[in-house]
Design an enzyme around this catalytic site. Structure first.
Site, PDB file in Angstrom:
ATOM      1  N   SER A 234       0.755  -1.187  -0.142  1.00 53.16           N
ATOM      2  CA  SER A 234      -0.153  -0.125   0.013  1.00 53.16           C
ATOM      3  C   SER A 234       0.963   1.176  -0.014  1.00 53.16           C
ATOM      4  O   SER A 234       2.017   1.024  -0.076  1.00 53.16           O
ATOM      5  CB  SER A 234      -0.957  -0.086   1.406  1.00 53.16           C
ATOM      6  OG  SER A 234      -0.156   0.204   2.476  1.00 53.16           O
ATOM      7  N   LYS A 235       0.137   2.209  -0.148  1.00 54.25           N
ATOM      8  CA  LYS A 235       0.877   3.543  -0.160  1.00 54.25           C
ATOM      9  C   LYS A 235       1.528   3.868   1.268  1.00 54.25           C
ATOM     10  O   LYS A 235       2.807   4.260   1.428  1.00 54.25           O
ATOM     11  CB  LYS A 235      -0.176   4.740  -0.412  1.00 54.25           C
ATOM     12  CG  LYS A 235       0.370   6.054  -0.167  1.00 54.25           C
ATOM     13  CD  LYS A 235      -0.616   7.260  -0.666  1.00 54.25           C
ATOM     14  CE  LYS A 235      -0.569   8.364  -0.032  1.00 54.25           C
ATOM     15  NZ  LYS A 235       0.686   8.980   0.339  1.00 54.25           N
ATOM     16  N   ARG A 236       0.849   3.342   2.266  1.00 55.64           N
ATOM     17  CA  ARG A 236       1.574   3.536   3.510  1.00 55.64           C
ATOM     18  C   ARG A 236       2.882   2.796   3.857  1.00 55.64           C
ATOM     19  O   ARG A 236       3.698   3.201   4.473  1.00 55.64           O
ATOM     20  CB  ARG A 236       0.430   3.047   4.655  1.00 55.64           C
ATOM     21  CG  ARG A 236      -0.240   4.725   5.341  1.00 55.64           C
ATOM     22  CD  ARG A 236      -1.317   4.251   5.995  1.00 55.64           C
ATOM     23  NE  ARG A 236      -2.412   3.603   5.434  1.00 55.64           N
ATOM     24  CZ  ARG A 236      -3.145   2.629   5.354  1.00 55.64           C
ATOM     25  NH1 ARG A 236      -2.812   1.702   6.339  1.00 55.64           N
ATOM     26  NH2 ARG A 236      -4.038   2.275   4.581  1.00 55.64           N
TER      27      ARG A 236
END
Ligand code: GLU
Length: 505
Positions: free
Chosen positions: A255-257
């Site tokens: 994910s982006k995180r």
């Protein structure tokens, strides 16, 4: 082939891989690569996202044959501009009794969900709802004429086997009873939903293979049923659902995180969020070469069947195949990404690399003082030490500016009482050399050290300290050759004057 992103934000690196595989397959088979913008969900539209997609694909060399910019005979290539087309196909399904009109408001649907556990709008419940199957035709017409908001739902026959044939997954069979009567069209914005638009466009654009992320696999049975409902089963595209990109530890979807948390980009280009103002880093801005990113991504989910790792775009076009795509998710190994970049830097010609490095150099010195040839040679001597172009400055700095300071720990270790005298003698030796090439200078200087029985390490490192400012860098005589005799000697003089012995504390 088509790549069909929704402009809902920056293109994720997983989406880039999907685009890449479509492109490779299209080129391999002499096919056409379409870029279709799927913007039917107006609530999720993000300004700038479409430009971002175009720029990212262009940077990576993923060529598009037909699309909003390129044009083509199957346009428009943006779904929000295809309303007339979709309306016609919605009507076809309604006329054929394959779809129906429903008036249930969001509140009514919520109430029903409260009332019935695991409520699903399908064959078992649709007659309890407010739609053209449960209501008299004149009442339906009256509501439409009165402008009542409605949707068109797909009428799914219960209890049928739906077979999805996937080139990576194999044959997946599900029972149609688990599917709900999906909304295909909303009168509120006169737009189809993703499912209808996607199928109609793939059909009209004569798409042969639908290559997309695994997250779309659950939609595939519905898509198969839609092809059948339209009578297009014979020309249904071949489905190919790509395995997910996983977090580096393999636990869950990347994910982006993860990128923020672990310090690597998950987007091809830097993205400035128009709403929050947040900046997400991109491969391009981190100093990656597009060819390295392409090579890295290609191998996340595909392998050539042996242990080769370096593939140009042309190699990939030749070698790519679904048989060698993994069913399992691919762990996102960012360190491997850096390795790829390093390999590509190493394989670049020095002159080409110098060209990329010049803007970085220009931020630090007046580049007009240095010839292209000089910059190329300097870059060639240090490139094995870096992963990124941006790191070249740190490694090559001493080729462009004289040392301003000298590393203390190296002074302590290498600068002895007798060092200045020895270096003065070294200057004499260097003076006497006419052919200042690396190899010749090395021969003469090493011979001189041996003759006087000097400590090789101490003399060479003191020499290096005056020229570089610290005891690191490429081969010393390669450095002196490139700097030239005068500059080398001037630096030794400056070092002798400025460096004072330090206690070996
Ligand atoms: N618009 C969908 C997406 O954003 C496309 C899915 C597909 O390729 O069918 O990914």
């Amino acid at each position: 082939m088509r790549f069909a992103p929704s402009p809902t934000g920056p293109l994720h690196i997983g989406g880039v891989r999907t685009a890449l595989y479509n492109y490779l397959f299209a080129r391999q088979h002499g096919g056409v690569m379409i870029l279709r913008i799927e913007d039917t969900d107006s609530t999720r539209f993000v300004p700038g996202a479409e430009d971002y997609i175009n720029e990212a694909l262009h940077w990576l060399g993923i060529g598009i044959d037909e699309g909003v910019i390129e044009g083509g005979n199957y346009g428009p290539y943006k779904q929000s501009e295809r309303r007339d087309i979709y309306r016609k196909y919605v009507k076809q399904l309604l006329d054929d009794g394959k779809a129906y009109i429903a008036f249930d408001t969001p509140e009514e649907l919520d109430a029903k969900r409260q009332e019935v556990a695991n409520f699903q709008y399908d064959a078992s419940t649709r007659l309890q709802m407010r739609n053209s199957l449960s209501m008299p035709a004149d009442e339906v017409q009256r509501l439409i004429d009165a402008g009542e908001k409605h949707v068109v739902r797909f009428k799914i026959e219960p209890n049928c086997d739906v077979v999805v044939n996937d080139l990576i997954r194999g044959v997946v069979t599900i029972n149609s009873s688990i599917l709900d009567d999906k909304v295909l069209y909303k009168s509120a914005d006169d737009l189809p939903t993703y499912h209808l638009a996607n199928i109609v466009d793939d059909h009209l654009m004569e798409v042969s293979h639908v290559i997309r992320g695994e997250e779309w696999l659950p939609s595939a049975p519905l898509h198969v049923l839609l092809y059948e409902a339209f009578g297009w089963a014979d020309t249904m595209p071949q489905f190919v659902h790509l395995p997910l990109l996983l977090k580096p530890d393999g636990k869950g979807k990347l994910s982006k995180r993860d990128g923020d948390r672990l310090g690597f980009p998950v987007f091809p280009l830097e993205w400035h969020d128009p709403k929050s103002g947040d900046i997400s880093s991109g491969y391009r801005e981190r100093g990656y070469l597009p060819q390295a990113v392409v090579n890295f991504l290609a191998l996340l989910g595909w392998n050539p069947g042996d242990d080769r790792e370096i593939f140009s775009m042309d190699d990939l076009i030749k070698e790519f195949s679904f048989e060698h795509c993994s069913k399992k998710g691919a762990k996102f190994d960012y360190e491997k990404g850096k390795w790829f970049n390093h390999e590509y830097l190493m394989n670049m010609g020095d002159a080409e690399l110098a060209l990329v490095f010049k803007p970085v150099l220009a931020q630090n010195v007046d580049v007009s003082q240095f010839s292209d040839d000089y910059i190329a040679k300097a870059v060639g001597l240090v490139k094995s030490r870096v992963n990124f172009v941006g790191e070249l400055w740190d490694q090559a700095r001493f080729f462009f500016v004289r040392p301003e300071t000298y590393a203390e720990k190296d002074i302590r270790k290498r600068w002895k009482e007798e060092t200045p005298d020895i270096l003065r003698a070294l200057i004499e030796v260097l003076h006497s050399i006419d052919n200042f090439t690396s190899q010749h200078t090395e021969e003469v200087v090493l011979g001189w050290i041996k003759e006087h029985d000097y400590h090789l390490g101490n003399v060479m490192n003191a020499f290096r300290l005056t020229v570089v400012g610290e005891c690191k860098g490429p081969h010393m005589f390669d450095i002196s050759e490139l700097l030239g005799k005068d500059e080398t000697i001037a630096r030794i003089h400056a070092g002798i004057e400025r460096i004072k012995p330090l206690d070996n504390a």
